[in-house]
Design an enzyme around this catalytic site. Structure first.
Site, short mmCIF file in Angstrom:
data_model
loop_
_atom_site.label_atom_id
_atom_site.label_comp_id
_atom_site.label_asym_id
_atom_site.label_seq_id
_atom_site.Cartn_x
_atom_site.Cartn_y
_atom_site.Cartn_z
N PRO A 1 67.78 17.39 -51.34
CA PRO A 1 66.56 18.76 -51.46
C PRO A 1 65.51 18.31 -51.86
CG PRO A 1 68.31 18.47 -53.01
CD PRO A 1 67.85 16.76 -51.67
N GLY B 1 63.39 15.22 -53.73
CA GLY B 1 63.78 14.70 -53.92
C GLY B 1 63.50 13.24 -52.22
N ASP C 1 72.79 -0.81 -51.13
CA ASP C 1 72.91 -1.53 -52.27
C ASP C 1 74.79 -1.17 -52.91
OD1 ASP C 1 71.53 -3.03 -54.95
OD2 ASP C 1 71.46 -1.55 -56.26
#
Length: 264
Positions: free
Chosen positions: A57, A60, A122
């Protein structure tokens, strides 16, 4: 017998990653996310000449990803990820960098169902491969990986290694690459492969970084004359050959004098 061979062959250290230079030039890569981590992934991909699509989006996107989009360096889709996105193209890999662990895991599972190579930022267990800390100097690329255990430490080690390298290492490698191309042009036959490899090894061992950086097109031409007899001259010899050519060229230039004078 087994003990003697043990000293001869490398010891196996399990638990590592297969370190390869993955060629993604011209291949489709999907990046899901638009923050700082996604920005770093995009830089690596564009440096490798991949065709990148970013799904995120508008709210973001960080400034760097917004810049890549504005410069049309990537294809941009302004929305959240949909499962059908994995079917849109023949993706070479999928990179996920979003702050939603549950959604990330779901995308990972979808990628596994479709046999797509994926990296979930991560989350080491949900990665087919890891990104390391990379030093780049032209054709030279050095990656340090801690196999997902310490990314910050990998960056520190990479900086330490980079400081030990000559500042002109990339240029020296370019010179050797150009020489290899020229050598293959004058010795193209497959059966000459072993001799080419051996001679290039001798060249690499003979000259310093600084000398390889200094090497000119003329030096390469002169150096290749020694391939036939399978010798490698000193770099000082190449300098002298270059200087002799300059002196000969000057001697051939007509200076207007006919070698005599007329008395008055």
């Amino acid at each position: 017998m087994a003990d003697s061979q043990k000293e001869k062959f490398p010891t196996i250290q399990g638990g590592g990653s297969l370190m390869i230079a993955w060629q993604v030039k011209g291949k489709q890569v999907l990046v899901i996310g638009g923050g700082e981590v996604a920005a770093g992934r995009i830089v690596h991909l564009l440096n490798a000449d991949a065709i990148v699509t970013v799904i995120c989006p508008l709210t973001g996107l960080n400034p760097e990803v917004s810049y890549r989009i504005a410069q049309k360096q990537v294809t941009y889709i302004n929305r959240t990820f949909l499962p059908s996105d994995l079917d849109d193209k023949d993706w070479s890999m999928v990179l996920v960098a979003i702050d939603d662990p549950a959604a990330s895991t779901q995308i990972w599972k979808l990628c596994k169902q479709k046999r797509l190579v994926a990296n979930i930022a991560d989350v080491p267990p949900e990665c087919d491969f890891y990104f390391g800390s990379v030093h780049r100097d032209g054709p030279l690329q050095i990656m340090v990986s801690t196999n997902g255990k310490g990314p910050r430490l990998a960056s520190m080690i990479r900086r330490f290694i980079a400081k030990q390298l000559p500042s002109n290492a990339g240029r020296a490698i370019e010179s050797i690459g150009e020489l290899r191309v020229k050598l293959r042009q004058i010795a193209p036959r497959p059966e000459e492969g072993p001799k080419r490899m051996s001679w290039m090894k001798d060249v690499s061992d003979k000259y310093s970084w600084e000398e390889m950086c200094e090497m000119t097109e003329e030096d390469m031409t002169n150096l290749l004359q020694f391939y036939g007899p399978n010798r490698v001259p000193s770099f000082e010899d190449l300098r002298q050959m270059r200087a002799s050519a300059v002196a000969a060229a000057k001697a051939d230039v007509f200076d207007g004098s006919f070698g005599f004078s007329v008395g008055v």
